[in-house]
Write an enzyme that holds these catalytic residues in place. Structure first.
Site, mmCIF file in Angstrom:
data_model
loop_
_atom_site.group_PDB
_atom_site.id
_atom_site.type_symbol
_atom_site.label_atom_id
_atom_site.label_comp_id
_atom_site.label_asym_id
_atom_site.label_seq_id
_atom_site.Cartn_x
_atom_site.Cartn_y
_atom_site.Cartn_z
ATOM 1 N N ASP A 14 0.902 -1.119 -0.021
ATOM 2 C CA ASP A 14 -0.031 0.222 -0.057
ATOM 3 C C ASP A 14 0.968 1.248 0.008
ATOM 4 O O ASP A 14 1.926 1.046 0.352
ATOM 5 C CB ASP A 14 -1.018 -0.001 1.174
ATOM 6 C CG ASP A 14 -1.480 1.297 1.541
ATOM 7 O OD1 ASP A 14 -2.219 1.784 0.754
ATOM 8 O OD2 ASP A 14 -1.287 1.755 2.794
ATOM 9 N N ASP A 16 -0.099 4.906 0.865
ATOM 10 C CA ASP A 16 -0.521 6.113 1.977
ATOM 11 C C ASP A 16 -0.499 5.435 3.305
ATOM 12 O O ASP A 16 -1.525 4.766 3.726
ATOM 13 C CB ASP A 16 -1.597 6.871 1.376
ATOM 14 C CG ASP A 16 -1.518 7.780 0.253
ATOM 15 O OD1 ASP A 16 -2.288 7.430 -0.608
ATOM 16 O OD2 ASP A 16 -0.916 8.529 0.239
ATOM 17 N N THR A 126 -4.483 5.876 -3.888
ATOM 18 C CA THR A 126 -4.025 7.514 -4.582
ATOM 19 C C THR A 126 -3.928 7.471 -6.017
ATOM 20 O O THR A 126 -4.024 6.341 -6.725
ATOM 21 C CB THR A 126 -2.936 7.913 -3.559
ATOM 22 O OG1 THR A 126 -2.897 9.412 -3.915
ATOM 23 C CG2 THR A 126 -1.908 7.217 -4.013
#
Ligand code: XBP
Ligand code: MG
Length: 255
Positions: A14, A16, A126
């Site tokens: 991942d 963020d 994102t």
């Protein structure tokens, strides 16, 4: 390069909150700067932003906030997209100013994975622009080539906690879920990886320490001077390495 092949074929990261504390040091500040430029009477505080993170996706977060604040001037989808684009500009500025470093130990873990022949992927909510800018500002653009599969939030039908980004990364890597380990920071991300059937390591942060991560491969508080929060009660680990994840993976996959 160590000889023995890792039982873990790939780590899927991942972005963020996991690779970098982007929520605390970037996105929240960027949202507020965009609100100010548009003269909107909205400022997201640290605590309030933590609650807003239950909604994944910046555009979705704006839409959800406006929906629960009918006193605000309504924004149509085009306006939300334009506001989010301005926010992303401010976020990219913060990255380019070096204001958002990788979490301690992330680069060394990525290097260890490469040394061990463990393939790398990215599955994030994102934008791709933010991923490129994060690596350009930290490890250098070439480091992006370390990742064989990169999938961003707007490139799939449904954002986390739906499994879409993880399923697309697995497809691109040509691997089965249990051949991989996902590395996440939050409940929506954990649920997305679990829904894709991927054993998941969780590195909590100031926004996600209170989350629930049942059947995680392990829950840790970072990648350097690592304390185990949930899982095998090992001594604190100076630098997280693939061999630590292999140990937890073996316990999780074969238990
Ligand atoms: C977390 C998110 C993102 C960021 C904001 O992504 O939900 O929406 O909060 O970024 P990750 P955008 O899956 O990497 O933890 O404004 O670009 O959506
Ligand atoms: Mg995250």
């Amino acid at each position: 390069m160590r000889n023995e092949r890792s039982p873990i074929r790939a780590l899927i990261f991942d972005v963020d909150g996991t690779l970098a504390e982007t929520e605390a040091h970037g996105h929240r500040i960027a949202f507020n700067r965009a609100f100010a430029v548009w003269k909107l009477p909205v400022v997201w505080g640290v605590r309030e932003y933590g609650e807003l993170l239950d909604v994944t996706g910046g555009k979705e977060r704006i839409r959800s906030y406006w929906h629960s604040h009918p006193e605000l001037r309504a924004l149509n989808d085009d306006e939300i997209a334009a506001l989010h684009q301005l926010k992303t500009q401010f976020f990219l500025e913060l990255l380019n100013q070096g204001k958002i470093p990788l979490r301690p130990g992330v680069e060394l873990l990525l290097r260890d994975a490469r040394d061990r022949g463990v393939r790398l992927g990215i599955a994030t909510t994102t934008t791709r622009a933010n991923i490129i800018a994060l690596f350009t500002a930290t490890m250098g653009t070439d480091a992006l080539n370390w990742f064989e599969a990169i999938v961003a939030g707007d490139e799939v039908a449904r954002k986390k906690p739906a499994p879409d980004v993880y399923q697309k990364v697995l497809h691109l890597l040509g691997l089965d879920p249990v051949q991989c380990v996902a590395v996440e920071d939050s409940e929506p991300g954990f649920r997305a990886a679990q829904a894709a059937g991927i054993p998941t390591l969780v590195a909590i942060n100031q926004y996600t320490y209170h989350g629930s991560y049942p059947r995680a491969v392990c829950v840790i508080d970072g990648f350097q001077s690592t304390n185990i929060v949930q899982g095998l009660n090992l001594q604190p680990i100076p630098q997280l390495q693939v061999e630590h994840i292999e140990q937890w993976y073996a316990q999780a996959v074969h238990s």
